[in-house]
Design an enzyme around this catalytic site. Structure first.
Site, PDB file in Angstrom:
ATOM      1  CE1 TYR A  34     -17.287   0.952 -35.078  1.00 52.07           C
ATOM      2  CE2 TYR A  34     -19.397   1.231 -34.997  1.00 52.07           C
ATOM      3  CZ  TYR A  34     -18.115   0.561 -35.040  1.00 52.07           C
ATOM      4  OH  TYR A  34     -18.736  -0.718 -35.383  1.00 52.07           O
ATOM      5  CD  GLU A  35     -14.360   4.063 -29.773  1.00 51.19           C
ATOM      6  OE1 GLU A  35     -15.300   4.069 -29.439  1.00 51.19           O
ATOM      7  OE2 GLU A  35     -13.263   4.972 -28.591  1.00 51.19           O
ATOM      8  N   GLY A  36     -13.969   7.787 -33.286  1.00 47.42           N
ATOM      9  CA  GLY A  36     -13.663   8.902 -33.664  1.00 47.42           C
ATOM     10  C   GLY A  36     -13.203   8.637 -35.530  1.00 47.42           C
TER      11      GLY A  36
END
Lengths: 604, 604
Positions: B449-451
């Site tokens: 997550y978060e890229g």
């Protein structure tokens, strides 16, 4: 979605079996397997794949969610569907493909057993463990048990009517098995019967409702026996006592599951604390001779460790299959070449270079691990069955050398490949809607049990490398160098040369560690795991090269296919990506850093 | 047992803060932080550690077992104890250490926020996520929200009365955020109000009973907006509508949790599918200007990515602490030097070289990651608050360059360190009696997550390395080389020279990729992840060297301690173990293998 459906890369198995290893020819030289031909093996592969896909895989996720339960009498209930799957496997006659046919087995070689384990474990590791452990126990009983017990009990287990377990570990005796405290004393009332007292932990399949009786193989110490492994004897301890002549079940024996472990994974596999004698007398028969328990366990160890290696391979192989299917289903983003165009066509993620890089890594590792593990199983088969004594001896040495590598590399890398599977699935991979997160959780135990990978490395460096004055390693190196030379003449000049350098780097590391070991055993053994890994990556490189050589010949004979081209691509990827790190690892080993041994660190 | 009790290595935090980074001096140059001194920071560290240990950690395992539940009205109930812990945190005033004091925050710099995140997330990642995401949302609202909303809503969230979420992801728009389909149309009835329709997935803390209201920050497309990221606007969508003037809660708004994800880990954190408008009208206010949603999200991105990196660090750091305690408790086997003596004394496993090797690896990775991540947070603080514009600009460039490295390395290595923790615990590590397996499960999402870490690598290679003609990287290299030279004059001749070679190897890889990129973007980007890793290991090596230099000076000043000696040992271990692999990785990158791009592979 097809990415949640279990599949198996049978094309690769068939290539490994018949093109690369040529098992039908090589095993044909052994009388024991003379009756098997390629057709039979292919049929077995097909049937086992169906069983795995249609019977084992569908209850994999549900078994994980449900887990096992224990009642007050120490009876374990396995997840829904397991019993039906077990019975279907029994009906098909698949519970023991390798056991002798007169005891209900298939009489197959280990190299076929390797596929059996891989496909079943990939489909449902928890369920497969009941099979694997039971048959392992049966083989010990078959080989060493009392005459009146050996065959009939083994048959009961091979046919899946009864189960079996291996009871080695205790709370204070894990890696250090010699610290076993379980006691066995001769029964005052019955001839040949012993009374056991103690507590075993981490017993896989310690009880289950799959079978009507369970034979526990228990390591215990008899009166007057010395401390350590040399004082341990082996016993068969049934759940229900029985008359060896009739095999009719009698009273409940005092071996009870006291607790189930709650685990990260393999939740469908009952991991038990087994009390011996704590809820009534626990009777058993001795297996083999007194104080020879460890020898018998060692005798089964190679096989068990290859088996766990194959479980690791299975986790990786299943993850790769799920991922290679998912990358076509999942549409996300545009081609990198059109990334600035918001109107560009959205593409399946298989088109993204980084996704392909991850898939490639999975593919190469899975396929080289498979070749390595299957080859070792075949080597073990021939080592047992070949008519020539020298051949048998040499192959036994090779098996001894490579077992810790196969166990350790396949479990570490199988886990990593499964983790890569989660990454390819992205956020969905972290959810239980897709099967990859379970593979990661299930696989994590493999680097720990059946000798932690640290223990494997000690076995490699401390025992195998030193056996017969280093002969095992020297023989391997000689063969490896010969392959390198042959590959060079076949046009794999750069690749073979890179592999040759890796082999030299492993040898240099070995020499360095040997010289350190003469001065300080702890400093030497500190490099055990790094050494095993450097060696292991080199062995995988050998398989990449060997498969490429085979593929190249086949392409010359019958034309290029995507699959065969893939083997050439595998080699180039492996040489570029992994071999430089073997050189680096060798350098790191020879740097001889001993920081961690400094007493300033890790104080209480 | 103490190995199940959460602890934190505050000695290392204090060393990193005050000896290495000298935050009290450097931040003191910024007016914003001029009032903080070392004593204040130390007190904060002490208090936060207590809160993590005494309030967050005790409900970590129980929260994992229980998970979250969802009722038919879309209300989420979090695990038992979470609400009480949340309230205790609120009472202590710790919900937003970094927010401005007039809105209920502590006014602390990010570098202190880094410790807050590390210690809280290490103690209970699931619970900490409610805090982290809420305050992140509040900062966006504070900065860009409508004037009448910005401060009052931010205060509600900073003080933990309300919560906040970030709603970016949709089923077809994960890594490819520009593919968002959620629509926002102006309300026909109310000024400044928009009506939203769509479905967001993977929404962390999408609902909970911790707070009385939740403000969702939603990316959506307004009528007539172009495709892609440039057509996205940002909205604040409350669970309960409210009057901005009074903040009194009104009717339930049409943003409902439709489903909770069942996940591998962070089970105490509610990961939600959020329906907008599917169960009644969903109203929201626009945040910032129309079609500037992505810019605002990018504006928060560095901070969010550093935050996730610190979560990764936290998993590793907690695992190391559990392991370093366990190795003293767990007695197994004898010293290697007495391995042939069955009567030899049994020793705690901390005495086994391979266990110490694993601990060393954990220690070095955790401590260098911490230095790297905290330094980046401090750099960000100074980049925001320093009086000199050029200094601010240069530090902003440094932050931009290193954010993807911190996010990616800390999450990948934090996970690995947690996995090593399981290995050190052996079979017990696989059980839920000990906290390490949960760390592994919880941490796995961080690389996604978060890229995803693949996206981080693309960001590094495709954006950051190319910004201002490569200036960010050139500046980094210049500074890194200067450190190497300085270290050489201080006696770290070999170590600095090895680091210098690693820096050169990274530069060579960068040059190679840049030249490939002019020809083929896909071939170039194929090396993004390997490049990020090589670069990242070099940055960690910088921290190892820097900490050793600081330790050496401190030893000269005030004498050797185990802790300070440990920093010198860290460096030697790192140089011997990791730097050779940076050279190998650079070689592998420059080998330019493109096997995986071959269309023969991964066909449907």
């Amino acid at each position: 979605m097809s990415s949640t459906a279990f599949t198996f890369d049978t094309e690769d198995v068939l290539f490994t079996y018949f093109d690369q290893l040529r098992i039908h020819e090589r095993l044909g030289e052994c009388e024991r397997y003379a009756d098997f031909d390629r057709d039979i093996y292919e049929t077995v592969v097909e049937e086992l794949y169906k069983l795995a896909r249609d019977v084992f895989a569908p209850i994999n996720a549900s078994g994980d969610r449900e887990g096992c339960s224990l009642d007050d009498e120490g009876n374990v209930t396995v997840p829904k569907g397991y019993k039906e799957a077990w019975d279907q496997m029994r009906e098909g006659g698949w519970t023991a493909p390798r056991a002798e046919p007169e005891l209900g087995g298939g009489g197959m070689p280990s190299v076929i057993g390797a596929f059996f384990s891989e496909v079943m474990s990939g489909a449902n590791m928890s369920l497969q463990m009941y099979v694997g452990l039971s048959t392992a126990a049966a083989r010990v009983i078959r080989k060493y048990g009392l005459e009146q017990l050996a065959k009939p009990v083994a048959e009961k287990i091979f046919t899946g009517e009864w189960g079996g377990t291996m009871c080695l570990t205790e709370a204070g005796a894990g890696s250090s098995v010699g610290d076993n405290r379980t006691k066995a004393t001769p029964s005052p009332d019955e001839d040949q019967v012993w009374l056991l007292e103690g507590e075993k932990i981490f017993i896989t399949g310690g009880d289950s409702n799959l079978v009507s009786n369970i034979c526990h193989l228990v390591l215990a110490r008899t009166p007057g026996s010395p401390e350590g492994t040399k004082g341990l004897s082996l016993f068969v301890v049934p759940k229900f006592w029985f008359d060896p002549a009739t095999l009719e079940l009698g009273e409940r024996n005092g071996a009870h599951v006291l607790k189930l472990e709650h685990k990260m994974g393999i939740k469908g596999s009952a991991t038990c604390v087994l009390g011996l004698g704590s809820r009534g007398p626990c009777r058993g028969w001795m297996v083999g001779k007194e104080r020879e328990g460890i020898r018998m366990m060692f005798d089964m160890m190679n096989e068990a460790r290859i088996g766990v290696g194959i479980q690791g391979l299975a986790a990786g192989s299943a993850a790769f299959q799920y991922a290679r299917s998912y990358v076509h289903e999942r549409v996300q983003g545009t081609s990198l070449k059109q990334i600035r165009d918001p109107e560009a066509r959205r593409v399946p993620i298989v088109q993204h270079p980084d996704v392909r890089r991850m898939l490639m890594d999975q593919k190469v590792l899975v396929q080289t691990m498979r070749a390595m593990a299957y080859r070792l199983a075949m080597t073990d088969d021939i080592a047992e069955a070949h008519p020539d004594e020298d051949t048998r001896a040499k192959l036994h040495r090779r098996v001894d050398l490579l077992v810790p590598i196969v166990k350790s590399m396949c479990t570490d890398l199988g886990f990593n490949v499964a983790v890569t599977g989660v990454q390819i699935f992205g956020g969905y991979g972290f959810t239980q809607e897709f099967p990859v997160e379970q593979l990661v959780r299930d696989a994590k135990i493999q680097s720990i049990y059946e000798g932690t990978n640290g223990i494997q490395a000690l076995d490699l460096l401390g025992r195998k490398m030193r056996m017969e004055g280093g002969r095992l390693f020297m023989e391997w190196m000689q063969d490896a160098k010969a392959e390198v030379e042959a590959a060079q003449t076949e046009g794999f000049v750069d690749q073979a040369s890179a592999l040759g350098k890796a082999i030299d780097a492993v040898a240099a590391a070995a020499m360095h560690i040997a010289s350190v070991g003469q001065r300080d055993i702890e400093e030497a053994m500190l490099q055990a795991v790094p050494f095993l890994n450097a060696f292991g990556y080199t062995v995988l490189g050998q398989e990449a090269l060997d498969q490429a050589r085979v593929a190249k010949k086949k392409i010359a004979d019958s034309g290029e296919t995507n699959f065969l081209k893939g083997k050439l691509l595998n080699l180039d990827y492996y040489v570029a990506t992994y071999l430089p790190h073997v050189i680096a690892s060798s350098k790191a080993i020879r740097a001889g850093n001993v920081s961690c041994l400094d007493p300033a660190l890790f104080t209480e």
